[in-house]
Write an enzyme that holds these catalytic residues in place. Structure first.
Site, PDB file in Angstrom:
ATOM      1  CB  SER A 142      -0.856   0.001   1.271  1.00 32.51           C
ATOM      2  OG  SER A 142      -1.475   1.267   1.446  1.00 32.51           O
ATOM      3  CE1 TYR A 155      -4.052  -2.580   4.817  1.00 32.74           C
ATOM      4  CE2 TYR A 155      -3.148  -0.391   4.451  1.00 32.74           C
ATOM      5  CZ  TYR A 155      -3.708  -1.546   3.952  1.00 32.74           C
ATOM      6  OH  TYR A 155      -3.930  -1.678   2.600  1.00 32.74           O
TER       7      TYR A 155
HETATM    8  N1  NAD Z   1      -8.663  -0.586  -1.724  1.00 34.29           N
HETATM    9  C1  NAD Z   1      -7.698   0.224  -1.344  1.00 34.29           C
HETATM   10  O1  NAD Z   1      -7.892   1.454  -1.230  1.00 34.29           O
HETATM   11  C2  NAD Z   1      -6.311  -0.318  -1.076  1.00 34.29           C
HETATM   12  C3  NAD Z   1      -5.268   0.595  -0.903  1.00 34.29           C
HETATM   13  C4  NAD Z   1      -3.985   0.116  -0.650  1.00 34.29           C
HETATM   14  C5  NAD Z   1      -3.759  -1.232  -0.582  1.00 34.29           C
HETATM   15  N2  NAD Z   1      -4.794  -2.109  -0.759  1.00 34.29           N
HETATM   16  C6  NAD Z   1      -4.490  -3.544  -0.661  1.00 34.29           C
HETATM   17  O2  NAD Z   1      -4.995  -4.217  -1.799  1.00 34.29           O
HETATM   18  C7  NAD Z   1      -5.291  -5.582  -1.440  1.00 34.29           C
HETATM   19  C8  NAD Z   1      -6.683  -5.942  -1.921  1.00 34.29           C
HETATM   20  O3  NAD Z   1      -7.630  -5.158  -1.210  1.00 34.29           O
HETATM   21  P1  NAD Z   1      -9.069  -4.757  -1.798  1.00 34.29           P
HETATM   22  O4  NAD Z   1      -9.144  -3.294  -1.699  1.00 34.29           O
HETATM   23  O5  NAD Z   1      -9.307  -5.426  -3.091  1.00 34.29           O
HETATM   24  O6  NAD Z   1      -9.989  -5.333  -0.635  1.00 34.29           O
HETATM   25  P2  NAD Z   1     -11.253  -6.290  -0.659  1.00 34.29           P
HETATM   26  O7  NAD Z   1     -11.827  -6.223   0.716  1.00 34.29           O
HETATM   27  O8  NAD Z   1     -12.127  -6.025  -1.829  1.00 34.29           O
HETATM   28  O9  NAD Z   1     -10.583  -7.734  -0.883  1.00 34.29           O
HETATM   29  C9  NAD Z   1      -9.806  -8.359   0.098  1.00 34.29           C
HETATM   30  C10 NAD Z   1     -10.032  -9.844  -0.004  1.00 34.29           C
HETATM   31  O10 NAD Z   1      -9.173 -10.491   0.938  1.00 34.29           O
HETATM   32  C11 NAD Z   1      -9.899 -11.558   1.534  1.00 34.29           C
HETATM   33  N3  NAD Z   1      -9.324 -11.895   2.833  1.00 34.29           N
HETATM   34  C12 NAD Z   1      -9.344 -11.155   3.976  1.00 34.29           C
HETATM   35  N4  NAD Z   1      -8.775 -11.849   4.973  1.00 34.29           N
HETATM   36  C13 NAD Z   1      -8.370 -13.033   4.460  1.00 34.29           C
HETATM   37  C14 NAD Z   1      -7.726 -14.171   5.002  1.00 34.29           C
HETATM   38  N5  NAD Z   1      -7.396 -14.238   6.307  1.00 34.29           N
HETATM   39  N6  NAD Z   1      -7.464 -15.222   4.180  1.00 34.29           N
HETATM   40  C15 NAD Z   1      -7.814 -15.171   2.874  1.00 34.29           C
HETATM   41  N7  NAD Z   1      -8.449 -14.135   2.308  1.00 34.29           N
HETATM   42  C16 NAD Z   1      -8.726 -13.087   3.089  1.00 34.29           C
HETATM   43  C17 NAD Z   1     -11.320 -10.997   1.669  1.00 34.29           C
HETATM   44  O11 NAD Z   1     -12.279 -12.038   1.856  1.00 34.29           O
HETATM   45  C18 NAD Z   1     -11.475 -10.251   0.366  1.00 34.29           C
HETATM   46  O12 NAD Z   1     -12.033 -11.061  -0.649  1.00 34.29           O
HETATM   47  C19 NAD Z   1      -5.106  -5.670   0.083  1.00 34.29           C
HETATM   48  O13 NAD Z   1      -3.837  -6.221   0.374  1.00 34.29           O
HETATM   49  C20 NAD Z   1      -5.157  -4.225   0.526  1.00 34.29           C
HETATM   50  O14 NAD Z   1      -4.460  -4.014   1.726  1.00 34.29           O
HETATM   51  C21 NAD Z   1      -6.062  -1.682  -1.015  1.00 34.29           C
END
Ligand code: NAD
Length: 255
Positions: A142, A155
């Site tokens: 991130s 985080y």
């Molecule tokens: N959306 C944002 O603004 C953002 C910004 C920076 C980084 N990220 C990173 O991008 C990645 C994807 O996030 P996203 O925004 O698509 O979120 P999201 O919530 O849409 O998807 C996250 C997925 O991870 C799964 N998950 C959570 N805990 C788990 C576990 N213990 N075992 C297996 N699966 C698990 C959830 O069920 C979900 O399907 C993450 O690593 C997040 O930290 C997202």
């Protein structure tokens, strides 16, 4: 483009926003996609979409915080699809709260999902990649790891840890033909982002503040991420390892 013909690709959190978009893109480039998620129904939906579009994909129930769950899912994926060529550690979770107002139990959950989970996945997959002298790992961190982010202290610590871990594994396993790189999303329109907007109390105001600070003038969409992720996973990136790339509309510009 068919860059991933017959390659076995595991994406954790593949049922979510960025993970789902990434799985679908790999599917469209002829990979055999293993959609790993704690939310099995969401993983099954993504795998079904890929198959419907003519690709190959299976869903696997996996909680990355549990080593036994990871080992079982990796063994099942290898038995079903073959040895893993590409691992994308994408599963993540966050709560949006000032550090002083968080509890140790919340830190433990954040660390288990955002840091330990990725360690489990690397530990389960690296031996086979090393024996085959080939592998691509892409870790989703991130921009919070690079510049900090108010309300996301633990985080950000996990994601910063993931960046440092990735560089070290990149060094340890370069001689095995394995590359390890990191993609850092900025604010991206997914369930996770909706959650931390809600946690901030005034979602519209927070989204507007993010929008104003992003040079390209909009919040990211899940489909903004797969281009960078698939580049690091591809043969075009064979000579690239230990690198960190922000995909965040210019929010952070790192030297
Ligand atoms: N959306 C944002 O603004 C953002 C910004 C920076 C980084 N990220 C990173 O991008 C990645 C994807 O996030 P996203 O925004 O698509 O979120 P999201 O919530 O849409 O998807 C996250 C997925 O991870 C799964 N998950 C959570 N805990 C788990 C576990 N213990 N075992 C297996 N699966 C698990 C959830 O069920 C979900 O399907 C993450 O690593 C997040 O930290 C997202």
């Amino acid at each position: 483009m068919q860059r991933f013909e017959s390659k076995v690709v595991v994406v954790t959190g593949g049922g979510g926003g960025i993970g789902g978009a990434t799985c679908r893109r790999f599917g469209s480039e002829r990979a055999r996609v293993a959609v790993f998620d704690l939310n099995f129904a969401a993983a099954q939906k993504v795998a079904a979409d890929i198959r419907e579009a003519g690709g190959a994909a299976d869903a696997f129930d996996c909680d990355i915080t549990s080593r036994s769950s990871v080992d079982a899912a990796v063994a099942k994926a290898e038995a079903t699809l073959g040895p893993i060529d590409v691992l994308v550690n994408n599963a993540g979770w966050d709560i949006f709260r000032p550090f002083a107002k968080t509890e140790p139990a919340q830190w433990q959950k954040l660390i288990a999902i955002n840091l330990t989970g990725a360690l489990h996945m690397h530990h389960a997959v690296l031996p086979v990649m090393a024996a085959r002298r080939s592998g691509r790992i892409v870790n989703i961190a991130s921009d919070a790891a690079r510049v900090g982010s108010s309300g996301e202290a633990v985080y950000a610590a996990c994601k910063g840890g993931l960046v440092a871990f990735s560089k070290t594994i990149a060094r340890e396993h370069a001689r095995h033909g394995i590359t390890v790189n990191v993609v850092c999303p900025g604010p991206t329109d997914t369930a996770l982002f909706a959650g931390y907007k809600e946690g901030a109390g005034n979602p519209e105001k927070l989204e507007e503040a993010f929008r104003r600070s992003i040079p390209l003038g909009r919040i990211g969409q899940p489909d903004d991420l797969p281009g960078a992720i698939l580049f690091f996973a591809s043969e075009d990136a064979a000579y690239v390892t230990g690198q960190v790339l922000s995909v965040s509309g210019g929010l952070t510009m790192n030297g």
